[in-house]
Design a protein around this motif. Structure first.
Motif, mmCIF file in Angstrom:
data_model
loop_
_atom_site.group_PDB
_atom_site.id
_atom_site.type_symbol
_atom_site.label_atom_id
_atom_site.label_comp_id
_atom_site.label_asym_id
_atom_site.label_seq_id
_atom_site.Cartn_x
_atom_site.Cartn_y
_atom_site.Cartn_z
ATOM 1 N N ASN A 1 0.819 -1.216 0.000
ATOM 2 C CA ASN A 1 0.000 0.000 0.000
ATOM 3 C C ASN A 1 0.852 1.266 0.000
ATOM 4 N N GLU A 2 0.418 2.252 -0.760
ATOM 5 C CA GLU A 2 1.098 3.547 -0.749
ATOM 6 C C GLU A 2 0.825 4.280 0.568
ATOM 7 N N LYS A 3 -0.407 4.150 1.068
ATOM 8 C CA LYS A 3 -0.755 4.787 2.343
ATOM 9 C C LYS A 3 -0.574 3.788 3.483
ATOM 10 N N PRO A 4 0.103 4.178 4.560
ATOM 11 C CA PRO A 4 0.354 3.244 5.669
ATOM 12 C C PRO A 4 -0.894 2.933 6.492
ATOM 13 N N LEU A 5 -0.875 1.768 7.096
ATOM 14 C CA LEU A 5 -1.907 1.335 8.041
ATOM 15 C C LEU A 5 -1.249 1.212 9.409
ATOM 16 N N ARG A 6 -1.853 1.810 10.413
ATOM 17 C CA ARG A 6 -1.300 1.694 11.773
ATOM 18 C C ARG A 6 -1.521 0.270 12.260
ATOM 19 N N TRP A 7 -0.400 -0.413 12.558
ATOM 20 C CA TRP A 7 -0.455 -1.826 12.929
ATOM 21 C C TRP A 7 0.297 -1.969 14.251
ATOM 22 N N GLY A 8 -0.432 -2.014 15.336
ATOM 23 C CA GLY A 8 0.239 -1.999 16.641
ATOM 24 C C GLY A 8 0.861 -0.637 16.857
ATOM 25 N N THR A 9 2.172 -0.596 17.090
ATOM 26 C CA THR A 9 2.862 0.681 17.317
ATOM 27 C C THR A 9 3.563 1.205 16.067
ATOM 28 N N PHE A 10 3.426 0.502 14.934
ATOM 29 C CA PHE A 10 4.138 0.905 13.721
ATOM 30 C C PHE A 10 3.196 1.140 12.541
ATOM 31 N N ASP A 11 3.627 2.008 11.628
ATOM 32 C CA ASP A 11 2.920 2.200 10.367
ATOM 33 C C ASP A 11 3.439 1.179 9.371
ATOM 34 N N VAL A 12 2.523 0.516 8.680
ATOM 35 C CA VAL A 12 2.877 -0.598 7.795
ATOM 36 C C VAL A 12 2.400 -0.333 6.368
ATOM 37 N N GLN A 13 3.249 -0.648 5.408
ATOM 38 C CA GLN A 13 2.874 -0.511 3.996
ATOM 39 C C GLN A 13 3.018 -1.822 3.218
ATOM 40 N N ILE A 14 3.763 -2.761 3.778
ATOM 41 C CA ILE A 14 3.881 -4.086 3.169
ATOM 42 C C ILE A 14 3.327 -5.107 4.158
ATOM 43 N N ILE A 15 2.299 -5.821 3.743
ATOM 44 C CA ILE A 15 1.710 -6.861 4.581
ATOM 45 C C ILE A 15 1.910 -8.192 3.874
ATOM 46 N N MET A 16 2.594 -9.104 4.533
ATOM 47 C CA MET A 16 2.792 -10.438 3.975
ATOM 48 C C MET A 16 2.197 -11.457 4.938
ATOM 49 N N MET A 17 1.026 -11.961 4.583
ATOM 50 C CA MET A 17 0.437 -13.031 5.396
ATOM 51 C C MET A 17 1.057 -14.350 4.954
ATOM 52 N N ILE A 18 1.554 -15.108 5.923
ATOM 53 C CA ILE A 18 2.212 -16.365 5.572
ATOM 54 C C ILE A 18 1.436 -17.562 6.128
ATOM 55 N N GLY A 19 1.441 -18.614 5.347
ATOM 56 C CA GLY A 19 0.892 -19.890 5.771
ATOM 57 C C GLY A 19 1.977 -20.938 5.630
ATOM 58 N N VAL A 20 2.073 -21.815 6.593
ATOM 59 C CA VAL A 20 3.151 -22.807 6.608
ATOM 60 C C VAL A 20 2.565 -24.208 6.566
ATOM 61 N N ASN A 21 3.131 -25.022 5.675
ATOM 62 C CA ASN A 21 2.776 -26.436 5.596
ATOM 63 C C ASN A 21 3.748 -27.228 6.469
ATOM 64 N N HIS A 22 3.212 -28.126 7.275
ATOM 65 C CA HIS A 22 4.041 -28.855 8.237
ATOM 66 C C HIS A 22 5.185 -29.614 7.565
ATOM 67 N N GLN A 23 4.916 -30.238 6.415
ATOM 68 C CA GLN A 23 5.937 -31.036 5.729
ATOM 69 C C GLN A 23 6.980 -30.171 5.014
ATOM 70 N N GLN A 24 6.674 -28.885 4.835
ATOM 71 C CA GLN A 24 7.589 -28.000 4.096
ATOM 72 C C GLN A 24 8.225 -26.948 5.014
ATOM 73 N N ARG A 25 8.348 -27.286 6.292
ATOM 74 C CA ARG A 25 8.847 -26.315 7.256
ATOM 75 C C ARG A 25 10.274 -25.852 6.955
ATOM 76 N N MET A 26 11.134 -26.752 6.503
ATOM 77 C CA MET A 26 12.526 -26.374 6.250
ATOM 78 C C MET A 26 12.631 -25.385 5.091
ATOM 79 N N ASP A 27 11.857 -25.628 4.024
ATOM 80 C CA ASP A 27 11.836 -24.680 2.913
ATOM 81 C C ASP A 27 11.334 -23.322 3.380
ATOM 82 N N PHE A 28 10.308 -23.345 4.239
ATOM 83 C CA PHE A 28 9.766 -22.087 4.745
ATOM 84 C C PHE A 28 10.822 -21.329 5.552
#
Length: 199
Positions: free
Chosen positions: A137-164
């Motif tokens: 995002n060009e405009k920040p979102l207040r996230w906790g105590t910091f302003d955020v412009q890049i949000i990366m939601m991650i999901g982890v597969n149990h069998q692929q933990r090392m790659d993650f």
């Protein structure tokens, strides 16, 4: 010479070698300190190139063009998490309980950093594969105590933990660089975002 088995030729014969795609270093018959430094420099370059290629390949398998968005805004952190998590659920990548799990983790402590990045994630490894959903995002979102412009939601597969773990540690290393983060914020699209991370 089969280039599949070699990365570098060190040649002390000073003869004309057949055409090859391999890196070639010409040295003296008896290796000098200057030759050694030259070999060391090229080896460091080759290792860095190899690291970039591996990271690029793993990053491409971790991210998906359909899970990259520019300038998507929600009214709150919770709304943003719900939007992203529910998209992963709708695509069949994450289970129904994923959204609540990410919100539960976020309630413990915000997943934002002081580098304009937030990385919300589930408490458990529950996705069909390792996945990263990115919103820039060009405009920040207040996230906790910091302003955020890049949000990366991650999901982890149990069998692929090392790659993650490999991808995640490299991402954190790049996110620590403020110049890189600024470039990522202004990335034009998914492919440009990947190119910036792996350049």
């Amino acid at each position: 010479v089969n280039p599949a088995y070699y990365d570098l030729i060190i040649d002390a014969t000073n003869q004309v070698l057949p055409q090859t795609n391999l890196r070639v270093i010409q040295t003296n018959t008896i290796i000098t300190e200057h030759d050694f430094k030259k070999i060391q420099s090229v080896c460091n370059e080759l290792l860095a190139e190899k690291k970039r290629r591996i990271f690029h390949d793993k990053l491409i398998s971790f991210m998906d063009p359909q899970l990259f968005e520019k300038n998507h805004y929600e009214n709150s952190v919770e709304d943003m998490i719900r939007y992203m998590a529910e998209k992963l659920v709708a695509l069949g990548i994450a289970p129904e309980a994923f959204t609540d799990s990410v919100l539960e983790r976020e309630a413990v402590t915000p997943t934002s950093f002081d580098n304009k990045v937030a990385i919300p994630h589930s408490i458990v490894c529950s996705t069909q594969k390792n996945i990263g959903f990115v919103i820039v995002n060009e405009k920040p979102l207040r996230w906790g105590t910091f302003d955020v412009q890049i949000i990366m939601m991650i999901g982890v597969n149990h069998q692929q933990r090392m790659d993650f773990k490999y991808v995640y540690s490299n991402l954190l290393e790049h996110f620590e660089n403020s110049t890189t983060v600024e470039k990522l914020i202004h990335a034009s699209d998914f492919h440009n975002f990947i190119d910036i991370l792996t350049s």
